[in-house]
Structure formats: structure tokens, C-alpha cells
Design an enzyme around this catalytic site. Structure first.
Site, short mmCIF file in Angstrom:
data_model
loop_
_atom_site.label_atom_id
_atom_site.label_comp_id
_atom_site.label_asym_id
_atom_site.label_seq_id
_atom_site.Cartn_x
_atom_site.Cartn_y
_atom_site.Cartn_z
N ASN A 14 0.83 -1.21 0.00
CA ASN A 14 0.00 0.00 0.00
C ASN A 14 0.86 1.26 0.00
O ASN A 14 0.51 2.26 -0.63
CB ASN A 14 -0.97 -0.01 1.19
CG ASN A 14 -2.20 -0.85 0.91
OD1 ASN A 14 -3.04 -0.46 0.11
ND2 ASN A 14 -2.26 -2.02 1.52
N MET A 91 0.12 -2.50 11.96
CA MET A 91 -0.57 -3.52 12.74
C MET A 91 -0.57 -3.27 14.25
O MET A 91 -0.75 -4.19 15.03
CB MET A 91 0.06 -4.89 12.45
CG MET A 91 -0.03 -5.30 11.01
SD MET A 91 -1.75 -5.32 10.40
CE MET A 91 -1.52 -6.01 8.77
N HIS A 110 -8.44 -0.82 5.46
CA HIS A 110 -8.83 -2.11 6.05
C HIS A 110 -9.28 -3.05 4.93
O HIS A 110 -10.05 -2.65 4.05
CB HIS A 110 -9.98 -1.90 7.07
CG HIS A 110 -10.38 -3.19 7.71
ND1 HIS A 110 -9.63 -3.79 8.68
CD2 HIS A 110 -11.44 -4.02 7.47
CE1 HIS A 110 -10.21 -4.93 9.03
NE2 HIS A 110 -11.30 -5.09 8.32
C1 GAR Z 1 -3.21 -4.88 3.70
O1 GAR Z 1 -4.07 -5.81 3.14
C2 GAR Z 1 -3.95 -3.98 4.67
O2 GAR Z 1 -5.24 -3.68 4.27
C3 GAR Z 1 -3.97 -4.86 5.90
O3 GAR Z 1 -2.71 -5.45 5.93
C4 GAR Z 1 -2.18 -5.58 4.61
C5 GAR Z 1 -0.83 -4.90 4.59
O4 GAR Z 1 -0.21 -5.07 3.34
N1 GAR Z 1 -4.25 -4.06 7.08
C6 GAR Z 1 -4.97 -4.52 8.09
O5 GAR Z 1 -5.39 -5.65 8.15
C7 GAR Z 1 -5.20 -3.52 9.21
N2 GAR Z 1 -6.32 -3.90 10.02
P1 GAR Z 1 0.98 -4.11 2.85
O6 GAR Z 1 2.01 -4.04 3.97
O7 GAR Z 1 1.51 -4.85 1.66
O8 GAR Z 1 0.39 -2.77 2.51
#
Ligand code: GAR
Length: 207
Positions: A14, A91, A110
Site C-alpha cells: 500500500n 498492525m 482495512h
Molecule cells: C493490507 O491488506 C492492509 O489492508 C492490511 O494489511 C495488509 C498490509 O499489506 N491491514 C490490516 O489488516 C489492518 N487492520 P501491505 O504491507 O503490503 O500494505
């Protein structure tokens, strides 16, 4: 120009979507000025460095409790002069001493359609496991402002995808990221920086 500080804990896809959007001129009136990670050695930090963005590690494990960690985070955000704080796969839940300082200036992506599959314990791949277990036909992603309720702040943008018969949590996670998260997170950040999001009665109005 708004200073955007991005909080990460993992791979940072992200964050990469935000960097790519910035490079393509799609983040209007804002600039990613700093990336803060709650963990050492995560790939998101490499993404920041290789794009010339300041990267700071504030390890959660170095702090005894969430209050101490939140105080350190608040100091860092203030010294970085953050106008907008973006949780991009961050997280760690922070104390309200932070959310109070950044009311409607902190957003989270989310990986589900809030108010489904959200709240404490719903993060990462686990969300998609629960989605498949329940047998819903649609899921997606939500970008929302962060307040003192986990995943409970005003919703800014949502996007849905369909579940397919042979989905696994990993396949579904990828579809939700590609088709939803990586699109709506940069859009929401730009809308904020352009001053186009208003919050009325815990709901957003986008102009
Ligand atoms: C993503 O899918 C984000 O939406 C989720 O963790 C992943 C991180 O991926 N976030 C949550 O679950 C927060 N509650 P990334 O590090 O590749 O962006």
C-alpha cells in the site's frame, strides 16, 4: 502542501501504491515526507529508502505498553510536522492520546467492507479467511478515519469485489489489494490533501 506520514509494519504494497500515485501526479497538494515502521527489517522500509523517502523505525517491542509507545509515536509525528497520518498495513493499535491529536487527520486501509469483518483481531490474511468461512459473495476494502474505536471511524471510500468459487485467502487477499486497496487509498489521501473531505455526524461528505 500537506506532509503525509505513512505508518507501516510489513511488506508495504500500500505504501508502494502511494509512492506510485505520487510519482504519477495523482496525490494533489500532498507529499510523503516520512515512513515510520513498527518493525525492523520490513520491506516497506526498503521501498521508502529506494524512493528517497525518510524512513524511521520505532519498534513496538522496545516499549513496555501501548501508552509509552503512543507517546513516542506522537513525538515523532509532531517532529515530522505530519498533516496527515496514513496507516498502510500498520498492525499496532495506538492509544487515544494520539487519535485525540489527529482527529480526522489519520486514515487506515482495512481489507474488508466495514462494518463487516473488522475490529480487534481482524487484520491481514485472517480477514480473508473469515470472509471465505462465512461465505459472503462480496468483499472489498475500506479507507476510514482512525478514532478511538478499532476500525470505527468515519468511512471515506469503499470498493467491492466478488468472491469466486476457487478462492483461497491468499488469492482473495491479492484481488482485494489490487482492485480495491491500491486504488482507494491513494484516492482518499489525495481527497484529504485537496481539502475535499468533510466530517458531519461521524460520516464523511466528499466534495
Ligand atoms: C493490507 O491488506 C492492509 O489492508 C492490511 O494489511 C495488509 C498490509 O499489506 N491491514 C490490516 O489488516 C489492518 N487492520 P501491505 O504491507 O503490503 O500494505
Amino acid at each position: 502542501m500537506k506532509n503525509i506520514v505513512v505508518l507501516v509494519s510489513g511488506g508495504g504494497t500500500n505504501l508502494q501504491a502511494l509512492i506510485d500515485a505520487q510519482r504519477a501526479g495523482k496525490i494533489k497538494n500532498g507529499k510523503i515526507t516520512c515512513v515510520i515502521s513498527s518493525k525492523e527489517g520490513v520491506f516497506a522500509l526498503e521501498r521508502a529508502k529506494s524512493n528517497g523517502i525518510k524512513a524511521v523505525v520505532l519498534p513496538r517491542k522496545d516499549y513496555g505498553d501501548v501508552i509509552e509507545y503512543s507517546k513516542a509515536m506522537l513525538e515523532t509525528l509532531q517532529s515530522e510536522k505530519a498533516d496527515l497520518v496514513v496507516y498502510a498495513g500498520f498492525m499496532t493499535i495506538l492509544d487515544k492520546l494520539i487519535t485525540k491529536e489527529f482527529v480526522n487527520k489519520m486514515m487506515n486501509v482495512h481489507p474488508a467492507l466495514i462494518p463487516s469483518f473488522c475490529g480487534k483481531g481482524f487484520y491481514g490474511l485472517h480477514v480473508h479467511e473469515e470472509v471465505l468461512k462465512r461465505g459472503v459473495k462480496l468483499t472489498g476494502a475500506t479507507v476510514h478515519f482512525v478514532n478511538e474505536v478499532c476500525d470505527g471511524g468515519p468511512i471515506i471510500l469503499q470498493k467491492a469485489v466478488e468472491i469466486e468459487n476457487d478462492d483461497t485467502p491468499e488469492i482473495l487477499q491479492r484481488r482485494v489489494m489490487e482492485q480495491c486497496e491500491w486504488k482507494i487509498l491513494p484516492q482518499a489521501v489525495s481527497l484529504f490533501c485537496e481539502g475535499r473531505i468533510k466530517v458531519v455526524d461521524n460520516k464523511t461528505v466528499i466534495s
